[in-house]
Design a protein around this motif. Structure first.
Motif: not given
Length: 127
Positions: A50-52, A98-100
């Motif tokens: 998980p990222t911002a 990257l899954d936004r």
């Protein structure tokens, strides 16, 4: 004095290094390649972090999926990315995504696409 033998040795060393990095599943019963190099039996190695900005996915290009090289690295298969059983992306020229639109409870799988056919769907992972 010619540099050709040195270049050939350097090329052979680089080829061995690439082979070792690409592990991948070996044929049943095999413990290495024809040159006697012992390889690990690696799987897709998918990780979800998980990222911002969403969930960052990264995975391995397996040895049998590599088809060549470019200025930026190895070339090979495209990949289908699945979130909760539904395909959300086709990734080309990369082994990350990257899954936004991710959720904390999402489950991901990645499958290689070689010659239009999906192969080597990896195990599911969650962030």
């Amino acid at each position: 004095m010619s540099t050709r033998p040195t270049l050939l040795r350097a090329g052979a060393a680089a080829a061995c290094a690439v082979t070792l990095v690409l592990g991948g599943p070996a044929p049943a019963g095999a413990s290495g390649d024809r040159a006697g190099i012992r390889l690990e039996r690696l799987d897709r190695g998918l990780v979800a972090v998980p990222t911002a900005e969403g969930v960052f996915l990264s995975w391995r290009l397996l040895r049998h999926e590599a088809s060549g090289s470019s200025a930026t690295g190895l070339t090979g298969a495209d990949f289908h990315v699945y979130r909760d059983g539904r395909r959300v992306a086709t990734v080309t020229d990369s082994t990350n995504y990257l899954d936004r639109d991710a959720t904390a409870s999402a489950s991901y799988r990645v499958a290689a696409v070689v010659r239009g056919r999906e192969i080597d769907r990896g195990a599911a992972v969650s962030p």
